[in-house]
Write a protein that holds these residues in place. Structure first.
Motif, PDB file in Angstrom:
ATOM      1  N   PHE A 139       0.835  -1.200   0.000  1.00  0.00           N
ATOM      2  CA  PHE A 139       0.000   0.000   0.000  1.00  0.00           C
ATOM      3  C   PHE A 139       0.872   1.253   0.000  1.00  0.00           C
ATOM      4  O   PHE A 139       0.569   2.229  -0.690  1.00  0.00           O
ATOM      5  N   CYS A 140       1.950   1.257   0.789  1.00  0.00           N
ATOM      6  CA  CYS A 140       2.856   2.410   0.801  1.00  0.00           C
ATOM      7  C   CYS A 140       3.439   2.650  -0.583  1.00  0.00           C
ATOM      8  O   CYS A 140       3.421   3.781  -1.098  1.00  0.00           O
ATOM      9  N   LEU A 141       3.943   1.607  -1.205  1.00  0.00           N
ATOM     10  CA  LEU A 141       4.576   1.744  -2.508  1.00  0.00           C
ATOM     11  C   LEU A 141       3.585   2.169  -3.578  1.00  0.00           C
ATOM     12  O   LEU A 141       3.964   2.827  -4.557  1.00  0.00           O
ATOM     13  N   SER A 142       2.314   1.804  -3.408  1.00  0.00           N
ATOM     14  CA  SER A 142       1.300   2.168  -4.403  1.00  0.00           C
ATOM     15  C   SER A 142       1.075   3.676  -4.458  1.00  0.00           C
ATOM     16  O   SER A 142       0.488   4.173  -5.418  1.00  0.00           O
ATOM     17  N   THR A 143       1.539   4.400  -3.436  1.00  0.00           N
ATOM     18  CA  THR A 143       1.385   5.856  -3.437  1.00  0.00           C
ATOM     19  C   THR A 143       2.544   6.562  -4.125  1.00  0.00           C
ATOM     20  O   THR A 143       2.484   7.780  -4.331  1.00  0.00           O
ATOM     21  N   SER A 144       3.606   5.820  -4.466  1.00  0.00           N
ATOM     22  CA  SER A 144       4.794   6.451  -5.041  1.00  0.00           C
ATOM     23  C   SER A 144       4.585   6.748  -6.524  1.00  0.00           C
ATOM     24  O   SER A 144       4.179   5.851  -7.287  1.00  0.00           O
ATOM     25  N   PRO A 145       4.903   7.963  -6.967  1.00  0.00           N
ATOM     26  CA  PRO A 145       4.766   8.298  -8.389  1.00  0.00           C
ATOM     27  C   PRO A 145       5.887   7.734  -9.255  1.00  0.00           C
ATOM     28  O   PRO A 145       5.804   7.787 -10.483  1.00  0.00           O
ATOM     29  N   VAL A 146       6.934   7.191  -8.629  1.00  0.00           N
ATOM     30  CA  VAL A 146       8.079   6.700  -9.408  1.00  0.00           C
ATOM     31  C   VAL A 146       8.246   5.185  -9.309  1.00  0.00           C
ATOM     32  O   VAL A 146       9.251   4.646  -9.763  1.00  0.00           O
ATOM     33  N   VAL A 147       7.274   4.488  -8.731  1.00  0.00           N
ATOM     34  CA  VAL A 147       7.312   3.028  -8.665  1.00  0.00           C
ATOM     35  C   VAL A 147       6.152   2.485  -9.493  1.00  0.00           C
ATOM     36  O   VAL A 147       4.989   2.731  -9.183  1.00  0.00           O
ATOM     37  N   ASP A 148       6.481   1.765 -10.555  1.00  0.00           N
ATOM     38  CA  ASP A 148       5.478   1.088 -11.381  1.00  0.00           C
ATOM     39  C   ASP A 148       5.254  -0.285 -10.761  1.00  0.00           C
ATOM     40  O   ASP A 148       5.999  -1.233 -11.018  1.00  0.00           O
ATOM     41  N   LEU A 149       4.230  -0.373  -9.918  1.00  0.00           N
ATOM     42  CA  LEU A 149       4.062  -1.527  -9.035  1.00  0.00           C
ATOM     43  C   LEU A 149       3.088  -2.557  -9.597  1.00  0.00           C
ATOM     44  O   LEU A 149       1.967  -2.228  -9.984  1.00  0.00           O
ATOM     45  N   SER A 150       3.531  -3.805  -9.632  1.00  0.00           N
ATOM     46  CA  SER A 150       2.664  -4.949  -9.908  1.00  0.00           C
ATOM     47  C   SER A 150       2.795  -5.910  -8.737  1.00  0.00           C
ATOM     48  O   SER A 150       3.917  -6.283  -8.360  1.00  0.00           O
ATOM     49  N   VAL A 151       1.678  -6.311  -8.156  1.00  0.00           N
ATOM     50  CA  VAL A 151       1.690  -7.195  -6.994  1.00  0.00           C
ATOM     51  C   VAL A 151       1.286  -8.599  -7.420  1.00  0.00           C
ATOM     52  O   VAL A 151       0.272  -8.785  -8.100  1.00  0.00           O
ATOM     53  N   VAL A 152       2.091  -9.581  -7.034  1.00  0.00           N
ATOM     54  CA  VAL A 152       1.717 -10.988  -7.201  1.00  0.00           C
ATOM     55  C   VAL A 152       1.342 -11.504  -5.819  1.00  0.00           C
ATOM     56  O   VAL A 152       2.191 -11.595  -4.931  1.00  0.00           O
ATOM     57  N   HIS A 153       0.074 -11.788  -5.651  1.00  0.00           N
ATOM     58  CA  HIS A 153      -0.481 -12.204  -4.365  1.00  0.00           C
ATOM     59  C   HIS A 153      -0.464 -13.732  -4.314  1.00  0.00           C
ATOM     60  O   HIS A 153      -1.173 -14.387  -5.071  1.00  0.00           O
ATOM     61  N   VAL A 154       0.361 -14.291  -3.425  1.00  0.00           N
ATOM     62  CA  VAL A 154       0.517 -15.740  -3.318  1.00  0.00           C
ATOM     63  C   VAL A 154      -0.307 -16.249  -2.138  1.00  0.00           C
ATOM     64  O   VAL A 154      -0.176 -15.749  -1.014  1.00  0.00           O
ATOM     65  N   VAL A 155      -1.159 -17.236  -2.397  1.00  0.00           N
ATOM     66  CA  VAL A 155      -1.945 -17.842  -1.327  1.00  0.00           C
ATOM     67  C   VAL A 155      -1.616 -19.334  -1.246  1.00  0.00           C
ATOM     68  O   VAL A 155      -1.226 -19.947  -2.239  1.00  0.00           O
ATOM     69  N   ARG A 156      -1.789 -19.861  -0.056  1.00  0.00           N
ATOM     70  CA  ARG A 156      -1.573 -21.287   0.188  1.00  0.00           C
ATOM     71  C   ARG A 156      -2.627 -21.757   1.170  1.00  0.00           C
ATOM     72  O   ARG A 156      -3.135 -20.967   1.977  1.00  0.00           O
ATOM     73  N   ASP A 157      -2.952 -23.028   1.123  1.00  0.00           N
ATOM     74  CA  ASP A 157      -3.915 -23.602   2.058  1.00  0.00           C
ATOM     75  C   ASP A 157      -3.537 -23.171   3.486  1.00  0.00           C
ATOM     76  O   ASP A 157      -2.410 -23.402   3.924  1.00  0.00           O
ATOM     77  N   PRO A 158      -4.453 -22.528   4.223  1.00  0.00           N
ATOM     78  CA  PRO A 158      -4.089 -22.011   5.553  1.00  0.00           C
ATOM     79  C   PRO A 158      -3.664 -23.095   6.528  1.00  0.00           C
ATOM     80  O   PRO A 158      -2.888 -22.827   7.455  1.00  0.00           O
TER      81      PRO A 158
END
Length: 327
Positions: A139-158
């Motif tokens: 979330f912090c990085l998503s506010t930066s104007p100089v970071v082109d952010l792509s998030v890979v959200h990894v999930v696993r059986d809890p």
């Protein structure tokens, strides 16, 4: 010009380090490890880089520090860690979504963007990977104007994640035991972190979700799909020559912090860790299931589990989410 960053997010013990190591073998992508811990574990404690050299003597990180800040310094580390304690917390995510998070956020994200930019230049790669995991940092990085952010959200059986968090594992950097959590605590963290990434996606961020089980069932297919969705073009097979049936050939990586797998070089067996199916107590399994089942089922995990017979095809499809079973 914005620096392109692939941020791997999710709760620890979900396969995030494995995914980073695999992506780091793709030409044009440089893995950096968990940059959120760079300041404390690298700059301050001088823990070893993934190449085995202490942080301050690693040629890669020494050059990154000089290019980004004129060199690493305790004062810089203190400032970044102070801002992290003030801003980069899960409880601050609601404020981060409205960008009403107080003074210092731009300075905090600027420190990361300078590390990313310098690392991309030193590695001669247009894309870097940060496997810091924490949704609050995303979330912090998503506010930066100089970071082109792509998030890979990894999930696993809890249930698998909860079993892994109960294990006794020592950090190879200093021999100290890694943090252990009880199943109820892991369950709460699993829910909160995964919901936070769902929120980031709904707020318009680029978030691509993959499952640990699918990655291990067919690494080539999942990585191909992921690279296409990340904009690497349709002809991505040429970048996956490091994959062989059941194996990945890993080179030395300059990762500043993370799971012990970051030190692995050479052939790595790609097999799912399903030891929880046999070793997790029924009481713990049902506790985790009771706490997480709505989101668990949304991600395609069954309430009841069984081992798949040897040689059976895994229940995976690249185009959608299906219920996962233990092998």
């Amino acid at each position: 010009m914005a620096v392109r960053v692939i941020f791997i997010g999710g709760l620890g013990r979900s396969g995030t380090t494995l995914l980073e190591r695999l992506l780091g073998e793709v030409p044009g992508i440089a893995p950096l490890g968990e940059v959120v811990h760079l300041w404390q574990r690298g700059v301050d404690a001088q823990e070893p880089c993934g190449c085995g050299e202490p942080f301050h003597t690693c040629p890669f990180w020494r050059r990154v520090g000089v290019r980004a800040f004129g060199g690493w310094s305790p004062g810089l580390s203190d400032r970044v860690q102070t801002l992290r304690r003030r801003l980069d917390r899960t409880r601050h995510i609601p404020a981060l979504t409205t960008r009403q998070c107080g003074v210092g956020l731009s300075g905090y994200t600027r420190a990361y963007s300078r590390v990313y930019e310098a690392a991309a230049q030193i590695a001669a790669c247009p894309v870097v990977v940060d496997s810091s995991k924490h949704a609050s940092l995303a979330f912090c990085l998503s506010t930066s104007p100089v970071v082109d952010l792509s998030v890979v959200h990894v999930v696993r059986d809890p249930r698998a994640v909860a079993h892994s968090w109960r294990r006794q594992v020592r950090r190879p950097e200093d021999g100290t035991p890694m943090t252990r959590w009880r199943p109820w605590r892991t369950s709460l963290h699993w829910i909160v972190q995964n919901l936070a990434f769902e929120l980031l996606a709904r707020r318009g961020g680029t978030v691509i979700r993959i499952r640990y089980e699918d990655l291990l069932a067919d690494p080539r297919a999942v990585l191909s799909m992921l690279l296409v969705r990340l904009g690497f073009g349709d002809d991505v097979e040429t970048g996956l020559t490091f994959l062989r049936p059941g194996l990945a050939e890993l080179s030395v990586a300059h990762t500043c912090a993370g799971n012990p797998m970051r030190f692995t070089a050479g052939p790595l067996e790609l097999s799912r860790d399903d030891s929880w199916c046999d070793r997790q107590s029924r009481r713990h399994r049902w506790l985790v299931t009771a706490l997480t089942w709505p989101l668990m089922m949304q991600y395609g995990y069954r309430v009841r589990t069984r081992r798949m017979p040897d040689g059976a095809s895994p229940p995976w499809r690249a185009a959608g989410v299906r219920a996962s079973e233990c092998r």
